[in-house]
Design an enzyme around this catalytic site. Sequence first.
Site, PDB file in Angstrom:
ATOM      1  N   GLU A 271      79.824  58.290  53.895  1.00  0.00           N
ATOM      2  CA  GLU A 271      78.741  57.306  53.639  1.00  0.00           C
ATOM      3  C   GLU A 271      77.750  58.123  52.829  1.00  0.00           C
ATOM      4  O   GLU A 271      77.093  59.095  53.656  1.00  0.00           O
ATOM      5  CB  GLU A 271      78.071  56.331  54.570  1.00  0.00           C
ATOM      6  CG  GLU A 271      77.232  55.477  54.171  1.00  0.00           C
ATOM      7  CD  GLU A 271      76.225  54.889  55.479  1.00  0.00           C
ATOM      8  OE1 GLU A 271      76.624  55.282  56.437  1.00  0.00           O
ATOM      9  OE2 GLU A 271      75.383  54.002  54.945  1.00  0.00           O
TER      10      GLU A 271
ATOM     11  N   ASP B 152      69.043  54.403  46.996  1.00  0.00           N
ATOM     12  CA  ASP B 152      67.567  54.601  46.332  1.00  0.00           C
ATOM     13  C   ASP B 152      67.773  54.051  44.866  1.00  0.00           C
ATOM     14  O   ASP B 152      68.874  54.696  44.124  1.00  0.00           O
ATOM     15  CB  ASP B 152      67.105  56.016  46.396  1.00  0.00           C
ATOM     16  CG  ASP B 152      66.581  56.410  47.769  1.00  0.00           C
ATOM     17  OD1 ASP B 152      66.492  55.681  48.684  1.00  0.00           O
ATOM     18  OD2 ASP B 152      66.635  57.572  48.077  1.00  0.00           O
TER      19      ASP B 152
ATOM     20  N   ASP C 250      70.331  45.642  47.904  1.00  0.00           N
ATOM     21  CA  ASP C 250      69.481  44.325  47.938  1.00  0.00           C
ATOM     22  C   ASP C 250      68.938  44.238  46.467  1.00  0.00           C
ATOM     23  O   ASP C 250      68.224  43.285  46.252  1.00  0.00           O
ATOM     24  CB  ASP C 250      68.142  44.535  48.784  1.00  0.00           C
ATOM     25  CG  ASP C 250      67.440  45.773  48.336  1.00  0.00           C
ATOM     26  OD1 ASP C 250      68.185  46.898  48.220  1.00  0.00           O
ATOM     27  OD2 ASP C 250      66.205  45.710  47.866  1.00  0.00           O
TER      28      ASP C 250
ATOM     29  N   TYR D 209      68.752  48.815  56.766  1.00  0.00           N
ATOM     30  CA  TYR D 209      67.811  48.280  55.796  1.00  0.00           C
ATOM     31  C   TYR D 209      68.523  46.897  55.281  1.00  0.00           C
ATOM     32  O   TYR D 209      67.756  45.893  55.083  1.00  0.00           O
ATOM     33  CB  TYR D 209      68.304  49.252  54.131  1.00  0.00           C
ATOM     34  CG  TYR D 209      67.326  50.191  54.099  1.00  0.00           C
ATOM     35  CD1 TYR D 209      67.003  51.174  54.793  1.00  0.00           C
ATOM     36  CD2 TYR D 209      66.148  50.168  52.886  1.00  0.00           C
ATOM     37  CE1 TYR D 209      66.139  52.374  54.815  1.00  0.00           C
ATOM     38  CE2 TYR D 209      65.395  51.020  52.716  1.00  0.00           C
ATOM     39  CZ  TYR D 209      65.041  52.077  53.728  1.00  0.00           C
ATOM     40  OH  TYR D 209      64.077  52.875  53.671  1.00  0.00           O
TER      41      TYR D 209
HETATM   42  C1  LIG Z   1      66.961  53.433  51.055  1.00  0.00           C
HETATM   43  S1  LIG Z   1      67.680  54.363  52.424  1.00  0.00           S
HETATM   44  C2  LIG Z   1      69.378  53.489  52.974  1.00  0.00           C
HETATM   45  C3  LIG Z   1      69.772  54.147  54.281  1.00  0.00           C
HETATM   46  C4  LIG Z   1      70.923  53.425  54.927  1.00  0.00           C
HETATM   47  N1  LIG Z   1      72.185  53.550  54.070  1.00  0.00           N
HETATM   48  C5  LIG Z   1      70.801  51.906  55.198  1.00  0.00           C
HETATM   49  O1  LIG Z   1      71.427  51.038  54.524  1.00  0.00           O
HETATM   50  O2  LIG Z   1      69.967  51.594  56.031  1.00  0.00           O
HETATM   51  C6  LIG Z   1      68.649  55.692  51.222  1.00  0.00           C
HETATM   52  C7  LIG Z   1      69.117  57.212  51.967  1.00  0.00           C
HETATM   53  O3  LIG Z   1      69.741  57.844  50.958  1.00  0.00           O
HETATM   54  C8  LIG Z   1      69.213  58.999  51.337  1.00  0.00           C
HETATM   55  N2  LIG Z   1      69.609  59.769  49.907  1.00  0.00           N
HETATM   56  C9  LIG Z   1      69.330  59.378  48.731  1.00  0.00           C
HETATM   57  N3  LIG Z   1      69.857  60.013  47.694  1.00  0.00           N
HETATM   58  C10 LIG Z   1      70.583  61.139  48.494  1.00  0.00           C
HETATM   59  C11 LIG Z   1      71.383  62.194  48.086  1.00  0.00           C
HETATM   60  N4  LIG Z   1      71.536  62.467  46.963  1.00  0.00           N
HETATM   61  N5  LIG Z   1      72.028  62.862  49.084  1.00  0.00           N
HETATM   62  C12 LIG Z   1      72.032  62.461  50.293  1.00  0.00           C
HETATM   63  N6  LIG Z   1      71.156  61.582  50.819  1.00  0.00           N
HETATM   64  C13 LIG Z   1      70.438  60.732  49.882  1.00  0.00           C
HETATM   65  C14 LIG Z   1      67.889  58.991  51.305  1.00  0.00           C
HETATM   66  O4  LIG Z   1      66.996  60.144  52.055  1.00  0.00           O
HETATM   67  C15 LIG Z   1      67.632  57.699  52.392  1.00  0.00           C
HETATM   68  O5  LIG Z   1      67.685  58.303  53.662  1.00  0.00           O
END
Ligand SMILES: C[S@@+](CC[C@H](N)C(=O)[O-])C[C@H]1O[C@@H](n2cnc3c(N)ncnc32)[C@H](O)[C@@H]1O
Length: 213
Positions: free
Chosen positions: A43, A117, A153, A192
């Site tokens: 993931e 993101d 979303d 999320y």
């Molecule tokens: C919006 S959060 C969603 C977290 C989780 N997947 C959820 O659905 O609850 C996105 C997460 O992806 C991580 N993230 C974004 N780009 C990333 C990357 N290139 N490598 C590792 N983590 C990343 C961010 O730090 C953040 O914690």
Amino acid sequence: MRMRKKAWAEPFLKENADFVIEKPEIWAGHWREKLACQRLRIEIGSGKGDYFTKMAAMNPDEGWIGIEKEHNVAAVAAKKALAQPHEHMALIAQDADQLSSWFAKGELDVIHLNFSDPWPKSGYAKRRLSHARFLKQYEALLNPQGQVIMKTDNPKLFEFSLTEFSRENWQLREVSVDFRRQPHPEDAITEYEQKFMDLGQPIYRAVWQKKAI
Ligand SMILES: C[S@@+](CC[C@H](N)C(=O)[O-])C[C@H]1O[C@@H](n2cnc3c(N)ncnc32)[C@H](O)[C@@H]1O
């Protein structure tokens, strides 16, 4: 995901180096042996770890690796995972930009992208985890039947992703614009996802398989 700095996070990640893999490239080609599994899932952007920890508990015969670049968040995920049987799990607390060096070609079965993101400004499109630059890496790392499964979303990110996968000739296997309308007990709800469900927002989901060779 922004979170206040946690003083315990860095030491905790280091203390648990058996689980939080500092040099994942060492295990490239050997993850199945390390995690004693037949199927291997990752993931990317695992946040506080709700999804991969729950899915690993539901599927103890599979290997699960969370990848999270923010150390304050990754430490919460590590704590959660270490509180349950975790022989088949690992965490990489680094940016997925380096993904290709961490796994061998064809080593992965499934890549999960949960509520990635969106990077809404077009100038940052390359940072989206469904940008072609990532899809090319996924294609190399997945086995021939390998899949990418995305939940979001965000309709704009979803549309962008559908277009990007299609341009890269992936096969769209499943698509839903309201995934949680039906019960899906086989699929854990992410942190999320729960927030958006509580707001009554639809969850978009798609499954892509590598292009036929
Ligand atoms: C919006 S959060 C969603 C977290 C989780 N997947 C959820 O659905 O609850 C996105 C997460 O992806 C991580 N993230 C974004 N780009 C990333 C990357 N290139 N490598 C590792 N983590 C990343 C961010 O730090 C953040 O914690």
